[in-house]
Design an enzyme around this catalytic site. Structure first.
Site, PDB file in Angstrom:
ATOM      1  N   HIS A  67      -2.523 -15.891 -13.149  1.00 18.94           N
ATOM      2  CA  HIS A  67      -1.129 -15.419 -13.187  1.00 18.94           C
ATOM      3  C   HIS A  67      -0.330 -16.081 -12.068  1.00 18.94           C
ATOM      4  O   HIS A  67       0.782 -16.578 -12.290  1.00 18.94           O
ATOM      5  CB  HIS A  67      -1.104 -13.898 -13.037  1.00 18.94           C
ATOM      6  CG  HIS A  67       0.232 -13.319 -12.681  1.00 18.94           C
ATOM      7  ND1 HIS A  67       0.760 -13.414 -11.401  1.00 18.94           N
ATOM      8  CD2 HIS A  67       1.159 -12.647 -13.405  1.00 18.94           C
ATOM      9  CE1 HIS A  67       1.939 -12.829 -11.372  1.00 18.94           C
ATOM     10  NE2 HIS A  67       2.204 -12.358 -12.568  1.00 18.94           N
ATOM     11  N   ASN A  68      -0.890 -16.101 -10.870  1.00 29.24           N
ATOM     12  CA  ASN A  68      -0.171 -16.677  -9.742  1.00 29.24           C
ATOM     13  C   ASN A  68      -0.024 -18.190  -9.885  1.00 29.24           C
ATOM     14  O   ASN A  68       0.989 -18.766  -9.465  1.00 29.24           O
ATOM     15  CB  ASN A  68      -0.885 -16.342  -8.433  1.00 29.24           C
ATOM     16  CG  ASN A  68      -0.664 -14.899  -8.001  1.00 29.24           C
ATOM     17  OD1 ASN A  68      -0.300 -14.057  -8.820  1.00 29.24           O
ATOM     18  ND2 ASN A  68      -0.887 -14.613  -6.743  1.00 29.24           N
ATOM     19  N   SER A 100       0.356  -7.194  -9.657  1.00 28.62           N
ATOM     20  CA  SER A 100       1.508  -8.091  -9.604  1.00 28.62           C
ATOM     21  C   SER A 100       2.804  -7.304  -9.758  1.00 28.62           C
ATOM     22  O   SER A 100       2.848  -6.297 -10.458  1.00 28.62           O
ATOM     23  CB  SER A 100       1.414  -9.147 -10.706  1.00 28.62           C
ATOM     24  OG  SER A 100       2.529 -10.023 -10.629  1.00 28.62           O
ATOM     25  N   GLU A 113       2.753 -18.647 -12.098  1.00 29.17           N
ATOM     26  CA  GLU A 113       3.946 -18.303 -11.314  1.00 29.17           C
ATOM     27  C   GLU A 113       4.410 -19.493 -10.472  1.00 29.17           C
ATOM     28  O   GLU A 113       5.608 -19.803 -10.406  1.00 29.17           O
ATOM     29  CB  GLU A 113       3.631 -17.112 -10.418  1.00 29.17           C
ATOM     30  CG  GLU A 113       4.732 -16.672  -9.485  1.00 29.17           C
ATOM     31  CD  GLU A 113       4.258 -15.569  -8.550  1.00 29.17           C
ATOM     32  OE1 GLU A 113       4.532 -15.664  -7.336  1.00 29.17           O
ATOM     33  OE2 GLU A 113       3.606 -14.621  -9.028  1.00 29.17           O
ATOM     34  N   LYS A 124      -5.613 -12.460 -12.279  1.00 20.48           N
ATOM     35  CA  LYS A 124      -4.466 -12.391 -11.368  1.00 20.48           C
ATOM     36  C   LYS A 124      -4.230 -13.739 -10.689  1.00 20.48           C
ATOM     37  O   LYS A 124      -3.083 -14.164 -10.488  1.00 20.48           O
ATOM     38  CB  LYS A 124      -4.696 -11.303 -10.309  1.00 20.48           C
ATOM     39  CG  LYS A 124      -3.644 -11.243  -9.189  1.00 20.48           C
ATOM     40  CD  LYS A 124      -2.224 -11.097  -9.733  1.00 20.48           C
ATOM     41  CE  LYS A 124      -1.231 -10.645  -8.675  1.00 20.48           C
ATOM     42  NZ  LYS A 124      -1.167 -11.474  -7.470  1.00 20.48           N
ATOM     43  N   GLY A 153       0.803  -1.213   0.000  1.00 19.57           N
ATOM     44  CA  GLY A 153       0.000   0.000   0.000  1.00 19.57           C
ATOM     45  C   GLY A 153       0.839   1.267   0.000  1.00 19.57           C
ATOM     46  O   GLY A 153       0.578   2.202  -0.766  1.00 19.57           O
ATOM     47  N   ALA A 206      -7.127  -9.901   2.393  1.00 15.52           N
ATOM     48  CA  ALA A 206      -8.321 -10.404   1.719  1.00 15.52           C
ATOM     49  C   ALA A 206      -9.263 -11.054   2.718  1.00 15.52           C
ATOM     50  O   ALA A 206      -8.837 -11.633   3.719  1.00 15.52           O
ATOM     51  CB  ALA A 206      -7.927 -11.406   0.643  1.00 15.52           C
TER      52      ALA A 206
END
Length: 506
Positions: free
Chosen positions: A211-212, A136, A215, A208, A19, A84
């Protein structure tokens, strides 16, 4: 800067590492940022740290949510970077109580489950515009340019676009390589921004998540390449660092290959031994890779390399059991290989082909999800925004972008002419690397599952015919026939001598 009503362009709630870095990135690009954290100390530390800098001139600390909301220009843009789950809803309710309006935007930039984002977009629709945005790039990406994947109402993107395009990572439009060199207060302003509108409601967080998952697979495959060369060739970490550094100058050029070379070259400041040798071989995980594997199972999509990467982390966590088993379970007796250069080349090709399969599985999963959730996903654009800023950024993504730009209906990446040619040229080395690993007892679940995926995809006939006969035998689940139109169901009364075949109405 002192908080004044209607003085800030963007609000940031949550000032942990991601953040605070994202807030400074936004401020670097000329936007005034209202900063709030439930524990005010983090806000004060940020303001004090940046005091007297160009970045600090655009950061405004807020002590309360009501003050924070009043500080923002209308229509307001609020970015939320908290854990989250329930914390996101708690912040949303606090913002509603503080006077947020239907035309305001709230961006959840954390790693929320996409189904939660779908529900939140529906729940808060009359209170404000809710956006789920994948981010990301880790803390460095947040500070100097991440890959941003927003999903929600298209009206939200129209307003977020100038901010998101400014703060996102940039890549060279011709080569697709990331443009680097950003410094505090001196951002990169030219190049293609690594962000685009992904789709409705939870699409951004879903992409996302995938994507992970990729990854996870990429990291596992790199680990297997490392282990193969180390175990079969007896290479030292410093020698392996040179190999990975060389690979990073070619088609395997990527962020993860780059940092792997750095890691293997690093010595432990305490013992002087290679740092990788003093790190316990027990991997952690935060859950997004597991979400991807579970969703693939739910959707019936064969993402086996991603799933094996998750399982590999799970078995690594069984350290004590593995230590015990190593003293009981035997393995093959082998000698060190002599052809170092030849085997390194084999491992390189195995890594390239396996990485491609992991990407193919991820994009196949996204293709299924867009049908399931009524999204419209642009796979060429998704590959494009992954070329810079994110953890899986790699030169391979330029080729993937071109593949989808050339054929928007491409069913599988492996069917693209360039990639099918590459796998044909490299598959001998790929197979030899896997068989060498098996013969030497070196676990390569990623390489092996990727090869099985490739071979399954290219097989016109699989043993599922026998499997379906078994299902019909014990459960009357029916089967289709090769000499009848698809969709017609048949059943044989297996236990009886006559075994009449019946056509079953759909």
């Amino acid at each position: 800067m002192t908080a004044q009503p209607n003085s800030c362009d963007v609000g940031m709630i949550g000032l942990a590492v991601m953040g605070r870095n994202l807030a400074m990135n936004i401020a670097d690009h000329g936007f005034t940022v209202a900063a709030y954290n439930r524990t005010a100390q983090l806000m004060h530390e940020l303001i004090e740290q940046q005091r007297g800098t160009v970045t600090g001139e655009r950061l405004v600390g807020c002590e309360s949510i009501p003050e924070f909301v009043q500080t923002l220009k209308k229509p307001r843009v609020v970015i939320v970077l908290v854990k989250a789950g329930p914390a996101v809803d708690a912040v949303c309710q606090t913002l509603i109580d503080a006077g947020l309006e239907p035309d305001d935007i709230v961006v959840d930039a954390g790693n929320s489950l996409w189904t939660d984002t779908i529900e939140r977009e529906r729940t808060y629709r009359n209170a404000f515009l809710f956006v789920g945005c994948g981010v990301s790039g880790g803390e460095l990406g947040a500070r100097f340019g991440p890959s941003l994947m927003p999903g929600g109402d298209p009206k939200s993107w129209d307003r977020l676009k100038p901010i998101w395009q400014a703060i996102a990572a940039k890549v060279d439009p011709k080569s697709g390589k990331p443009i680097e060199g950003a410094l505090p207060g001196q951002p990169i302003t030219e190049g293609d921004p690594c962000t685009t509108y992904i789709g409705a409601n939870g699409a951004g967080h879903y992409v996302k998540m995938v994507h992970n998952g990729i990854e996870y697979a990429d990291m596992q495959l790199i680990g297997e390449a490392y282990q193969l060369m180390r175990s079969a060739l007896g290479m030292t970490p410093s020698e392996l660092a040179e190999v990975f550094a060389e690979w990073n100058t070619g088609e395997l050029d990527s962020y993860l290959i780059e940092i792997t070379a750095d890691i293997l070259a690093q010595n432990d400041p305490v013992t002087g031994d290679p740092l990788v040798d003093v790190i316990l071989d027990r991997a952690g995980q935060k859950g997004t890779g597991r979400w991807t594997a579970v969703n693939a199972l739910e959707m019936g999509i064969p993402a086996m390399t991603i799933a094996e990467a998750v399982f590999a982390r799970a078995i690594s966590a069984l350290k004590d059991e593995r230590v015990t088993a190593s003293k009981v379970l035997g393995g093959p007796q082998t000698q060190r290989m002599d052809d170092r250069d030849g085997f390194v080349e084999m491992v390189r090709d195995a890594l390239y082909c396996s990485k491609l399969c992991a990407y193919a599985q991820g994009f196949q999963l996204m293709a299924a999800a867009q049908q399931e959730y009524n999204w419209t996903l642009n796979f060429g654009e998704i590959a494009r925004i992954w070329r810079g800023g994110c953890i899986i950024r790699a030169s391979l993504l330029q080729r993937i972008t071109e593949a989808y730009e050339g054929d928007g209906e491409l069913a599988n990446l492996l069917l693209d002419p360039y990639f099918s040619e590459q796998t044909a040229e490299r598959q001998h080395n790929w197979r030899t690397a896997v068989t060498t690993a098996i013969s030497r007892g070196i676990p390569t679940p990623g390489f092996s599952s990727a090869l099985a995926y490739y071979d399954s995809l290219r097989s016109e006939t699989l043993p599922a015919n026998l499997l379906q006969a078994q299902r019909d035998y014990f459960g009357a689940h029916t089967y289709e026939r090769v000499d009848q139109p698809r969709g017609k169901a048949f059943h044989i009364d297996w236990p009886h001598p006559g075994r009449p075949q019946l056509e079953i109405s759909p």
